[in-house]
Design a protein around this motif. Structure first.
Motif, PDB file in Angstrom:
ATOM      1  N   TYR A  80     -13.574  17.511 -43.984  1.00 35.83           N
ATOM      2  CA  TYR A  80     -13.091  18.458 -42.981  1.00 35.83           C
ATOM      3  C   TYR A  80     -13.138  17.760 -41.627  1.00 35.83           C
ATOM      4  O   TYR A  80     -14.200  17.308 -41.191  1.00 35.83           O
ATOM      5  CB  TYR A  80     -13.976  19.698 -43.000  1.00 35.83           C
ATOM      6  CG  TYR A  80     -13.767  20.695 -41.878  1.00 35.83           C
ATOM      7  CD1 TYR A  80     -12.502  20.972 -41.378  1.00 35.83           C
ATOM      8  CD2 TYR A  80     -14.848  21.379 -41.338  1.00 35.83           C
ATOM      9  CE1 TYR A  80     -12.319  21.900 -40.369  1.00 35.83           C
ATOM     10  CE2 TYR A  80     -14.684  22.318 -40.326  1.00 35.83           C
ATOM     11  CZ  TYR A  80     -13.418  22.574 -39.841  1.00 35.83           C
ATOM     12  OH  TYR A  80     -13.235  23.485 -38.840  1.00 35.83           O
ATOM     13  N   GLY A  81     -11.978  17.621 -40.981  1.00 34.74           N
ATOM     14  CA  GLY A  81     -11.911  16.878 -39.736  1.00 34.74           C
ATOM     15  C   GLY A  81     -11.336  17.691 -38.596  1.00 34.74           C
ATOM     16  O   GLY A  81     -10.618  18.674 -38.796  1.00 34.74           O
ATOM     17  N   ARG A  82     -11.672  17.264 -37.386  1.00 35.49           N
ATOM     18  CA  ARG A  82     -11.064  17.794 -36.167  1.00 35.49           C
ATOM     19  C   ARG A  82     -10.239  16.689 -35.523  1.00 35.49           C
ATOM     20  O   ARG A  82     -10.669  15.541 -35.432  1.00 35.49           O
ATOM     21  CB  ARG A  82     -12.141  18.241 -35.172  1.00 35.49           C
ATOM     22  CG  ARG A  82     -12.918  19.479 -35.549  1.00 35.49           C
ATOM     23  CD  ARG A  82     -12.116  20.744 -35.328  1.00 35.49           C
ATOM     24  NE  ARG A  82     -11.587  20.882 -33.975  1.00 35.49           N
ATOM     25  CZ  ARG A  82     -12.262  21.401 -32.948  1.00 35.49           C
ATOM     26  NH1 ARG A  82     -13.512  21.818 -33.112  1.00 35.49           N
ATOM     27  NH2 ARG A  82     -11.693  21.511 -31.758  1.00 35.49           N
ATOM     28  N   ILE A  83      -9.041  17.043 -35.069  1.00 35.56           N
ATOM     29  CA  ILE A  83      -8.232  16.167 -34.229  1.00 35.56           C
ATOM     30  C   ILE A  83      -7.768  17.025 -33.064  1.00 35.56           C
ATOM     31  O   ILE A  83      -6.734  17.691 -33.128  1.00 35.56           O
ATOM     32  CB  ILE A  83      -7.049  15.546 -34.995  1.00 35.56           C
ATOM     33  CG1 ILE A  83      -7.550  14.721 -36.177  1.00 35.56           C
ATOM     34  CG2 ILE A  83      -6.199  14.683 -34.066  1.00 35.56           C
ATOM     35  CD1 ILE A  83      -6.455  14.063 -36.989  1.00 35.56           C
ATOM     36  N   GLY A  84      -8.565  17.057 -32.033  1.00 40.16           N
ATOM     37  CA  GLY A  84      -8.278  17.926 -30.903  1.00 40.16           C
ATOM     38  C   GLY A  84      -8.296  19.383 -31.326  1.00 40.16           C
ATOM     39  O   GLY A  84      -9.284  19.892 -31.867  1.00 40.16           O
TER      40      GLY A  84
END
Length: 414
Positions: free
Chosen positions: A114-118
């Motif tokens: 699970y990732g965040r990109i902005g």
């Protein structure tokens, strides 16, 4: 599951490595199913994002909410922050999550990051079943600006059916088959009645895998023009599969976030009876009026069709269930026999009111037996919560065999 970027999974009929290396997201490598080679490397190198209006020079429209991008988002092993992997709350706060579940009586496993990109939240998942399915999935939510846009995940599927050689890709439309002879980009048929599908086959052993488009995979547009790309395996192209296009200064050396290129063009190499790579692209629409918290998903269905008989259970293999009611609820006891001595057993109770699926991990003893006991307390006065039929499954992680039984009894769960 340890918080490490690499690891090995041995689960039922499956064996594979995983890693989160470079910019390919969560990859599956060196995979076997029921003892046969099937996966060289499955990965997701990029998610191209196109807003209805581009951001322009240096993305100048973005602060004004008049346009954004385009972008090429990538997931990598950078932990935390607004541009990194996040610990997964419902997966034990791990960076690489693992979950077992039952669907239609079949045991499944999910491995995910699970990732965040902005502003974007991205959950990349691989769902794997004991009966030979692999479901690549991308879930996404978030808005850079309040404008309709599309996410185009690109999955790189390097099939190694019975080894790296002798693989070929076939296509089906309206029940008619054709095969690819040289590298090419291609699309699904515009008419859904064509039931477009692909089949990757080893031309010597005739074993293979189906690829079916997902129901939410959308259609091509002028930004992302392909649904699939057929390529001959090339080690250099594995490291650099992308056609890089420089963004304006100061990003005039390649920058992953502002790259607007696409998959490398085919160069006409033969894909007959060789090591092939199958690229699959989906096209997820996110309407701004759905909101910032709307999760969308897409991805194909892969089914390995191998002429391998399933393992037969030993003569005495199964489970039984005892339910003892008491003043506060009940005690449920599950006994199993014929499982792998010392092996892990996943005991799943499905259908307990308000609980969904309850999983318990136990170990069989030296004779292949186990006992799992769980208490359910009465905390609800609603009689509809007190009774039900509960399916109980015992999954032998070593062999992939599953035992099933059910019980109709009082389950008080608030």
């Amino acid at each position: 599951m340890p918080n490490t970027k690499t690891g090995h999974i041995s689960w039922g009929s499956w064996e594979f490595d995983y890693n989160v290396v470079g910019f390919e997201g969560l990859s599956l490598l060196n995979g076997t199913y029921r003892g046969r080679n099937v996966i060289g490397k499955f990965s997701m190198p990029a998610i191209r994002v196109k807003y209805r209006v581009d951001g322009g020079y240096l993305d100048w429209r973005r602060p004004l909410s008049k346009g954004a991008g385009p972008y090429a988002d990538r997931l990598r092993w950078k932990l935390g922050g607004l541009y990194g992997l996040q610990q997964i709350a419902n997966r034990g706060w791990q960076y690489v999550g693992l979950e077992d579940y039952i669907r239609d009586g079949v045991q499944w496993m999910e491995i995910s990051i699970y990732g965040r990109i902005g502003a974007y939240h991205l959950s990349q998942q691989w769902h794997i079943s004991e009966d030979g399915w692999v479901l690549p999935r991308l879930w996404s939510k978030g808005l850079t600006i309040n404008m309709d846009h599309q996410h185009h995940p690109y999955w790189r599927l390097d099939f190694d059916i019975d080894g790296t050689d002798h693989n070929r890709v076939f296509k089906r439309n309206f029940g008619k088959w054709s095969s690819y002879t040289t590298e090419v980009n291609d699309n699904k048929h515009f008419d859904p009645r064509a039931e477009t599908a692909w089949f990757v086959r080893n031309e010597v052993t005739l074993q293979g895998a189906w690829i079916f488009p997902g129901p939410k995979d959308g259609t091509v547009d002028n930004f992302s023009r392909i649904d699939v790309g057929i390529r001959r395996f090339n080690a250099e192209e594995e490291l650099h599969p992308w056609r890089y296009e420089k963004a304006p200064w100061p990003h005039d050396t390649w920058n992953w976030q502002f790259d607007t290129g696409g998959l490398l063009q085919d160069n006409g190499e033969s894909v007959n009876d060789t090591d092939v790579v199958f690229w699959y692209v989906s096209h997820m629409v996110h309407h701004a009026n759905e909101g910032n918290d709307h999760w969308g998903s897409s991805g194909p269905f892969i089914k390995f069709a191998l002429d391998v008989p399933p393992r037969l259970p030993p003569p005495r293999f199964g489970i039984d269930i005892d339910v003892l009611r008491n003043q506060t609820g009940n005690d449920t006891k599950v006994r199993g026999w014929g499982f792998t001595p010392g092996g892990t057993v996943i005991v799943t109770l499905a259908g307990v009111p308000k609980r969904g699926q309850i999983r318990n991990y136990v170990s069989a003893d030296s004779s292949g037996k186990f006992v799992m006991q769980r208490q359910f307390a009465h905390t609800s006065r609603n009689p509809d919560d007190a009774f039900g039929t509960v399916d109980v499954y015992g999954f032998d992680v070593t062999t992939g065999l599953m035992a099933h039984d059910f019980v109709t009894s009082a389950y008080w769960v608030g």
